[in-house]
Design an enzyme around this catalytic site. Structure first.
Site, PDB file in Angstrom:
ATOM      1  CB  SER A 136      28.190  26.153 -13.062  1.00  0.00           C
ATOM      2  OG  SER A 136      26.867  26.624 -13.234  1.00  0.00           O
ATOM      3  CE1 TYR A 149      27.310  25.891  -7.671  1.00  0.00           C
ATOM      4  CE2 TYR A 149      26.292  27.184  -9.418  1.00  0.00           C
ATOM      5  CZ  TYR A 149      26.856  26.005  -8.972  1.00  0.00           C
ATOM      6  OH  TYR A 149      26.980  24.938  -9.835  1.00  0.00           O
TER       7      TYR A 149
END
Length: 283
Positions: A136, A149
């Site tokens: 990400s 996350y």
């Protein structure tokens, strides 16, 4: 691509589904990992003979072992593993319970360790292979309420960088795709929120009110996830590009970091996202 045997986790939705469909259209045979029955139905409804749904729960070592055993028994080789399964836990750290933190890492990080551990012996036997890990843009920066996350994606980046050295002697490439925010079902199915963080009496309510609507809007109105699938395909056809950023957010924040420097980057993120102003220590 016609003789490629590809395994992808989390293949039944979002970026995973788009990648599965694109690689199949290029002629590869895809073993498409799913965990729930609805996921299996989605993959079967594609009616694509190149796509073989396979139960693959990355949080369960026996499930991972059995899935790869079945695939290798059928095909005698595995060319590419794509670690796509993942979700995002939204919470202030002080409200996060141990189970939620572990679950975040169990899927996003430990699941990648498990699948890599199983696939490498098959690839090493053939002295060739490729592992593509979906990270990400938050694998290189943090955002408030997404610390768990982001930390999980930092871990994926570190794992990928280390495995690249470890597996190079066996002609096994390790590549990373780092997407930004794309138009997927991530808001409804991929974000798990801690209610204490965003309730009106929360000390983090202002931060949640500023950040979360922006994230939701950028996902719901984001660009087509086919771009991620195309980046995966390009990484398979050219294994030399170690990390590929896809989407607006990664490019924007990466260029911002370069322009303003590390010391001023976090204040620039606050301004860019309209977060509550914070006086970071200057000395």
């Amino acid at each position: 691509m016609n003789d490629k045997i590809i395994v992808i986790t989390g293949a039944n939705s979002g970026m995973g589904l788009e990648t599965t469909k694109l690689l199949s259209s290029k002629g590869a045979k895809i073993f498409a990992g799913y965990r729930g029955e609805r996921g299996r139905e989605i993959l079967e409804d594609l009616n694509d003979t190149n796509i073989i749904p396979i139960y693959l729960d990355v949080t369960c070592s026996s499930s991972v072992f059995e899935a790869f055993r079945q695939i290798f028994e059928l095909e005698k080789k595995i060319d590419v593993l794509i670690n796509n399964a993942g979700y995002g836990y939204v919470s202030a750290n002080e409200f996060a319970d141990d189970t939620s933190i572990y679950d975040q890492f169990d899927v996003n990080v430990f699941g990648v360790f498990r699948t890599c551990r199983e696939v490498v012996p098959y690839m090493r036997k053939h002295q060739t292979g490729q592992i593509i890990n979906i990270s990400s843009f938050l694998g290189k920066m943090g955002l408030p309420l997404l610390s768990h996350y982001s930390a999980s994606k930092y871990a994926v980046e570190g794992l990928s960088n280390s495995l690249r050295y470890e597996l190079a002697p066996f002609n096994i490439a390790v590549n990373t795709i780092a997407p930004g925010l794309f138009r997927t079902g991530f808001v409804n199915h991929g974000l798990h929120a801690n209610e204490l963080t965003s309730e009106r009496t929360s000390p983090y309510a202002k931060t949640a009110d500023a950040l979360l609507p922006t994230i939701v809007e950028r996902i719901n109105q984001g660009i087509d996830p086919i771009l991620v699938a195309e980046a995966v395909y390009e990484s398979i056809t050219d294994r030399s590009c170690q990390r590929v950023m896809v989407g607006n957010e990664g490019a924007f924040f990466e260029s911002m970091k370069y322009e303003v420097g590390e010391n001023h980057f976090e204040n620039s993120v606050v301004d860019a996202l309209g977060l509550p102003k914070t006086n970071y220590p200057s000395k």
